[in-house]
Design an enzyme around this catalytic site. Structure first.
Site, PDB file in Angstrom:
ATOM      1  N   LYS A   1      -3.256   2.941  -2.798  1.00 20.46           N
ATOM      2  CA  LYS A   1      -4.748   3.575  -2.574  1.00 20.46           C
ATOM      3  C   LYS A   1      -4.566   4.686  -1.575  1.00 20.46           C
ATOM      4  CE  LYS A   1      -7.255  -0.128  -1.923  1.00 20.46           C
ATOM      5  NZ  LYS A   1      -7.573  -0.914  -2.741  1.00 20.46           N
TER       6      LYS A   1
ATOM      7  N   MET B   1      -9.836   6.956   8.320  1.00 22.17           N
ATOM      8  CA  MET B   1     -10.204   7.719   6.786  1.00 22.17           C
ATOM      9  C   MET B   1     -10.913   9.063   7.139  1.00 22.17           C
ATOM     10  SD  MET B   1      -9.771   4.872   4.624  1.00 22.17           S
ATOM     11  CE  MET B   1     -10.043   3.470   5.435  1.00 22.17           C
TER      12      MET B   1
ATOM     13  N   ASP C   1       0.957  -1.342  -0.256  1.00 24.63           N
ATOM     14  CA  ASP C   1      -0.035   0.173   0.250  1.00 24.63           C
ATOM     15  C   ASP C   1       1.083   1.457   0.076  1.00 24.63           C
ATOM     16  OD1 ASP C   1      -1.889  -1.936   0.530  1.00 24.63           O
ATOM     17  OD2 ASP C   1      -2.617  -0.608   2.592  1.00 24.63           O
TER      18      ASP C   1
HETATM   19  N1  SAH Z   1      -5.110  -1.392   8.125  1.00 28.39           N
HETATM   20  C1  SAH Z   1      -5.046   0.336   8.535  1.00 28.39           C
HETATM   21  C2  SAH Z   1      -6.003   1.153   7.748  1.00 28.39           C
HETATM   22  C3  SAH Z   1      -5.797   0.990   6.468  1.00 28.39           C
HETATM   23  S1  SAH Z   1      -7.621   2.663   6.159  1.00 28.39           S
HETATM   24  C4  SAH Z   1      -4.410   0.082  10.089  1.00 28.39           C
HETATM   25  O1  SAH Z   1      -4.851  -1.076  10.151  1.00 28.39           O
HETATM   26  O2  SAH Z   1      -4.588   1.059  10.427  1.00 28.39           O
HETATM   27  C5  SAH Z   1      -6.051   3.743   6.276  1.00 28.39           C
HETATM   28  C6  SAH Z   1      -6.470   5.101   7.445  1.00 28.39           C
HETATM   29  O3  SAH Z   1      -5.676   4.423   8.095  1.00 28.39           O
HETATM   30  C7  SAH Z   1      -5.449   6.440   6.907  1.00 28.39           C
HETATM   31  O4  SAH Z   1      -6.527   7.232   6.472  1.00 28.39           O
HETATM   32  C8  SAH Z   1      -6.257   6.996   8.516  1.00 28.39           C
HETATM   33  O5  SAH Z   1      -6.709   7.030   9.202  1.00 28.39           O
HETATM   34  C9  SAH Z   1      -5.466   5.658   8.906  1.00 28.39           C
HETATM   35  N2  SAH Z   1      -3.995   5.343   9.506  1.00 28.39           N
HETATM   36  C10 SAH Z   1      -3.446   4.883   8.547  1.00 28.39           C
HETATM   37  N3  SAH Z   1      -1.972   4.487  10.036  1.00 28.39           N
HETATM   38  C11 SAH Z   1      -1.752   5.799   9.793  1.00 28.39           C
HETATM   39  C12 SAH Z   1      -1.211   5.924  10.900  1.00 28.39           C
HETATM   40  N4  SAH Z   1       0.206   5.911  10.877  1.00 28.39           N
HETATM   41  N5  SAH Z   1      -1.415   7.703  11.287  1.00 28.39           N
HETATM   42  C13 SAH Z   1      -2.773   7.328  11.618  1.00 28.39           C
HETATM   43  N6  SAH Z   1      -3.808   7.021  10.897  1.00 28.39           N
HETATM   44  C14 SAH Z   1      -3.210   6.614  10.050  1.00 28.39           C
END
Ligand code: SAH
Length: 462
Positions: free
Chosen positions: A268, A381, A246
Site C-alpha cells: 500500500k 506519512m 508491504d
Molecule cells: N511500520 C512502519 C511504518 C509504516 S507507515 C515503521 O515502523 O517504520 C509508512 C511510513 O513510514 C512512510 O510513509 C514513512 O513516513 C515511514 N517510513 C517507513 N520506512 C521509512 C524509511 N526507510 N525512511 C523514512 N521513512 C520511512
C-alpha cells in the site's frame, strides 16, 4: 552480472590445458578434483605434472596443442604464460567452438574459474568477475573455516537416502526432515554407518509426526537496510513458505527469503494503488489453512502504523496461531541518521509517533501540546500533510523557527536528509521533491553540521 555461474557436467569428458609451468600447475590442482579426463599439452612440463601423468591422473602430451585436440573437449585452458602462445590457443578454441580460459586474461576469456570451497558433492564457487581476488580468497577462507569438513559425507549419504525420503509428502514435511538431518542430527554423527541408521530413525519419526499447522509470524523488516533485520526476522525468512510483504520492504531484504518461498506483494503506497485490507486478511488465512508457515513482513516495526491489529484479530477469529517479531521503526532509523536522540534529558521527556493522515484524511492531533517548546514528534506519512501540519502548529503558537527534519529512505543507500524549519517547511519540501518513504522529525535538527566541526577542526586552512 557479466558472468553467469553454472556447474558444468565434466565426468569422463576432456578438459584440455596448454602449458606446463606455474600457471598450469595451479589450474591443474583444481581440475584434478574433477572426474574429467585432463589432457595437458606442453613440450616442457613441471616435474609435478610429469608425476601426475605417471600416476595416470592426467595425460601429458609433450607438444603444442593442435586444433584436432579440441574436437571432443568441453573446456580448454591457455596457461602458457605467454601472450602469443595463449592467443594461438584462443584461436584454436574459437575455431573448435570450445570455451577457453586464458589464465590472467579476463577480457579474452570465454569463462573464468571461481575460487572453490570443496565439500564434494557440495561445492561453493566464489566469483568477483576479476574485480577483487583478495575478497574472493577471504570469503573462501571464511567459508572453509565455517563448514564442517564432513559436509560432503553427509550429502553423499543423503543422496543414497533420497528414494526412502520420498515416503514423506513433497513440500514442508520433506524439507523439515532434511533440515533436521543436515542441521541437527547429521553433523553429530561420527561414522558413515551411523549416518544411515540415524536417517532411518529420523525418517520413521517424521513419518509418524502430524503435519504442521499453519502459523503466521508478523515480522518487522526494519527501515530497509538488510543489516537492520533482527536475527529472528532472518530466521523466519529462512524458513517461510509464504512471505506476504508491504511495498516498503526492500528487494535486498526479500532476497533473504527462502528460495522456494512464495512472495506476495500487498503493498500500500500512500495514496497509490493498494490491496484492500480485507483481501490481505483473506489471503493470510487462506495460506495458513493450507498449513503454510507465513511471514507477514511489514516495513519498520509491525506495531507502528502497520494495521497489525486487524490482521491479528482475523487470525484469532479463524483460530490460527501467530506471533510478532519486533523490528526497527523508521523513527529510530531517522534519528540515527541525523545523530540525534528521540528523548533528551532536560529537553523532552516524551516523544510522539504521529501519522500525517488517517482514514478520514489529514489526521488531527493535540496541536496545542505539540506546539509547545522542545517537543519532539516523529511524523509518519507526513509528506502530503506537511502544509496542514505547519498551519495547525503555527496557529497554536509554535515558533516559526522550530526545526523540522525530513529523512527520506532512512538507512538505505539513497538516504536523504532535508533540514528546515516550520516556517520554511512547505517551500523546502517542494524543492526537495522527495519520492521515497520519508519521516519528519519535528523539533530536531541534524547534529551532523556541528559534530563535523567538533571532530574535524580546520587545521589545514588555519
Ligand atoms: N511500520 C512502519 C511504518 C509504516 S507507515 C515503521 O515502523 O517504520 C509508512 C511510513 O513510514 C512512510 O510513509 C514513512 O513516513 C515511514 N517510513 C517507513 N520506512 C521509512 C524509511 N526507510 N525512511 C523514512 N521513512 C520511512
Amino acid at each position: 552480472m557479466d558472468h553467469f555461474p553454472v556447474f558444468l557436467a565434466v565426468a569422463g569428458r576432456k578438459i584440455a590445458l596448454s602449458g606446463g609451468g606455474a600457471a598450469a600447475l595451479a589450474k591443474l590442482r583444481l581440475l584434478l578434483k574433477t572426474t574429467a579426463r585432463i589432457e595437458v599439452f606442453a613440450p616442457e612440463a613441471d616435474a609435478e605434472i610429469v608425476a601426475w601423468s605417471t600416476a595416470g591422473r592426467l595425460t601429458l602430451r609433450r607438444r603444442a596443442l593442435r586444433g584436432d585436440d579440441l574436437v571432443d573437449a568441453v573446456l580448454v585452458y591457455a596457461a602458457n604464460e605467454d601472450a602469443v602462445q595463449d592467443g594461438a590457443v584462443a584461436r584454436l578454441a574459437e575455431a573448435a567452438n570450445v570455451p577457453v580460459n586464458i589464465v590472467d586474461d579476463l577480457a579474452q576469456s570465454a569463462f573464468i574459474t571461481p575460487a572453490i570451497v570443496d565439500r564434494d558433492p557440495v561445492t561453493i564457487a566464489i566469483g568477483t568477475e576479476g574485480t577483487a581476488p583478495v575478497l574472493a580468497r577471504a570469503l573462501k577462507r571464511d567459508l572453509e573455516e565455517r563448514l564442517s569438513p564432513r559436509l560432503g559425507l553427509l550429502a553423499r549419504v543423503a543422496q543414497r537416502f533420497r528414494a526412502a525420503a520420498d515416503a514423506l509428502p513433497l513440500g514442508r514435511r520433506r524439507r523439515d526432515f532434511w533440515s533436521d538431518y543436515f542441521l541437527g542430527a547429521g553433523p553429530l554423527l561420527a561414522e558413515e554407518r551411523d549416518a544411515e541408521r540415524a536417517l532411518d530413525d529420523l525418517l520413521a519419526r517424521h513419518l509418524k509426526a502430524e503435519s504442521k499447522a499453519g502459523h503466521v509470524a508478523f515480522v518487522g523488516a526494519g527501515p530497509g537496510d538488510p543489516e537492520l533485520l533482527t536475527l529472528k526476522a532472518r530466521k523466519a525468512l529462512d524458513t517461510a513458505d509464504v512471505v506476504i510483504h508491504d511495498g516498503l520492504v526492500t528487494p535486498e531484504i526479500l532476497e533473504l527469503a527462502r528460495r522456494e518461498a512464495t512472495l506476495i506483494n500487498v503493498g500500500k503506497q500512500g495514496f497509490g494503488p493498494s490491496t484492500p485490507q480485507d483481501d490481505i486478511n483473506r489471503l493470510i488465512v487462506q495460506h495458513a489453512r493450507k498449513g503454510a508457515q507465513i511471514v507477514r513482513l511489514k516495513g519498520g516495526d509491525a506495531t507502528v502504523f502497520g494495521r497489525l491489529d486487524e490482521e491479528i484479530e482475523t487470525l484469532q477469529a479463524a483460530g490460527i496461531s501467530w506471533h510478532v517479531v519486533p523490528g526497527i521503526t523508521a523513527a529510530s532509523a531517522s534519528v540515527a541518521a541525523i545523530g540525534q536522540s528521540l528523548t533528551r534529558r532536560g529537553r523532552n521527556a516524551s516523544v510522539r509517533f504521529l501519522t500525517g493522515h488517517d482514514m478520514k484524511g489529514f489526521a488531527d492531533h493535540d496541536w496545542q501540546a505539540l506546539a509547545r517548546r522542545d517537543q519532539v514528534a516523529a511524523i509518519y506519512m507526513g509528506k502530503k500533510a506537511a502544509r496542514f501540519i505547519q498551519g495547525r502548529l503555527l496557529m497554536h503558537g509554535a515558533s516559526p523557527d522550530t526545526p523540522v527534519t525530513f529523512i527520506e529512505n532512512a538507512s538505505r543507500s539513497d538516504q536523504r536528509v532535508v533540514a528546515t524549519t516550520l516556517q520554511n517547511l512547505p517551500a523546502d519540501l517542494a524543492d526537495a521533491a522527495l519520492k521515497g518513504p520519508a519521516l519528519a522529525l519535528l523539533g530536531l535538527a541534524p547534529r551532523a553540521a556541528s559534530a563535523t566541526l567538533d571532530t574535524h577542526p580546520e587545521q589545514e586552512t588555519a
